[in-house]
Design an enzyme around this catalytic site. Sequence first.
Site, PDB file in Angstrom:
ATOM      1  N   ASP A  78      31.721  46.567  38.644  1.00  0.00           N
ATOM      2  CA  ASP A  78      31.281  45.174  38.528  1.00  0.00           C
ATOM      3  C   ASP A  78      31.370  44.563  39.920  1.00  0.00           C
ATOM      4  O   ASP A  78      32.459  44.415  40.465  1.00  0.00           O
ATOM      5  CB  ASP A  78      32.220  44.457  37.540  1.00  0.00           C
ATOM      6  N   LYS A 108      27.013  34.270  40.760  1.00  0.00           N
ATOM      7  CA  LYS A 108      28.045  34.112  41.766  1.00  0.00           C
ATOM      8  C   LYS A 108      27.399  34.076  43.156  1.00  0.00           C
ATOM      9  O   LYS A 108      27.573  33.143  43.892  1.00  0.00           O
ATOM     10  CB  LYS A 108      29.068  35.253  41.692  1.00  0.00           C
ATOM     11  N   TRP A 154      38.753  39.899  34.916  1.00  0.00           N
ATOM     12  CA  TRP A 154      37.444  40.452  34.540  1.00  0.00           C
ATOM     13  C   TRP A 154      37.527  41.932  34.222  1.00  0.00           C
ATOM     14  O   TRP A 154      36.868  42.416  33.301  1.00  0.00           O
ATOM     15  CB  TRP A 154      36.409  40.165  35.625  1.00  0.00           C
TER      16      TRP A 154
END
Length: 360
Positions: free
Chosen positions: A171, A195, A101
Site C-alpha cells: 500500500d 493522498k 492501515w
Amino acid sequence: MSRVYNFSAGPAMMPEEVLKTCAEEMLDYHGSGQSVMEMSHRSKWFDEIIRTAEADFRKLVGVPDNYKVLFLQGGAWTQFSAIPMNLMKNKVADYIITGQWAKKAWQEAKKYGNAKAIASSEDKTFSYIPDVSDLPIDDDADYVYICQNNTIYGTRYPELPDTKGKLLVSDVSSMFLSEPHDVSKYGIMYGGVQKNVGPAGMSIVVIREDLITDDVLEGTPTLLKYKTQADAGSLFNTPPCYTIYVCGLVFKWLLGQGGLEAMKKKNEEKAALLYNYLDQSKMFKGTVEKPYRSLMNVPFVTGNDELDNKFIAETTEAGFVNIKGHRSVGGMRASIYNAMPREGVEKLVQFMEDFEKKNG
Ligand SMILES: *Cc1c(COP(=O)(O)O)cnc(C)c1O
C-alpha cells in the site's frame, strides 16, 4: 481569492495549475460542449482521457509491460478485501504491522484466510519500522503485505522486506508518485489517490499480469475480481470519470516537473527544512526514529497538550490548516505531499520559530 497552505493527510492539496485547468475546461472540455462530469464513459473524449492517463502513468512510473494498471472505484480500504480474495490461493498471507492501515488490512484479510502478523512496531506506538531482513515468512504464504509509508505515524520503509521469494503487496497510498517506484519488486503496488495524486474515490492498482486470473476465492464480488476490470480496461462499469481525468492532469503536471526523480529531490528538500528545524528546536520534537522518517507525513509534539492546542489554533488562524495530529499520536502532523509548495514549508518553519521564541 486566498488559498491556504493545507497540511491535511488527505484529501490533500492539489497542484494549483491542475485546478486552473479543471476550471478552464469545466464547462466545455476540448470543444465537446460538455464537462467531463457530464460525458459518457463510452464517449470518444473519455476514451482518450483514460488512455492518455494510463500512458502517462506508465511513462511516469516506468511500469513494465507485464503489469496492468487499473483505475478502480473505492478507496485503498476496498483493496484490503480485494487483495486476499484474488491472491489467497493457499489461504495464507503474512502481514507486517506498522500502523493503523496495515492493521486494518490484516484484520480484513483474516476474514478470508490465515492472515498472520509476522512483525509489528506497535510496542512503541509505531514510531519505527521493524527489522524486515529475516522474517519468519510462511512456506505457503500467498503474499507478504506492507504499508510502505504510514500516514498516521510518519514512518516509511527504508528498504523493502526480504520476502524470501514470496509476492510483495504494498500500500503506497501516502507516498504515491512522491519518488520513483520500482514496480518489478511487487506483485501488487496500489494506493488510494486522495493522498498524493487526485480527488478521492479511486485507487490505482498496479498488478503483475500473471496474478490476474479466474482462480479467486469463492464469493468474490464481480467488481472486486481484478480480471473483470483488467479485461475491460477499467471500464467494466462506470468508472470514476472525473477523478481519472484529474489524475491524468496530475500525471502531466508531474512529467512537466521532471518526473519522479525530480519530485523525490524536491520532497527531500522540503522534508529536510522541517526535520532540521525539529532536530534543533527546544520546543518541538519529531515523534519518529530518524532512519524511518517519512518524506510525506511529519508528526511532531511539544509534549504539552495546552501548548499543542495553542499552536494548532494559531497556525489555523495564520492560514496553515489541518495541522492537528491524528488522535492516536496527538500533537501535530504536517503532510507535505507533492503539491505542497516549498514556500509553504518554509513559511511554516518560520512560523514555528516565531512561536517558539514567543512561548519558549
Ligand atoms: C488513507 C489511507 C488508507 C485508506 O484510504 P481510503 O481511501 O480512505 O480507503 C489506506 N492506506 C493508507 C496508507 C492511507 O494513508
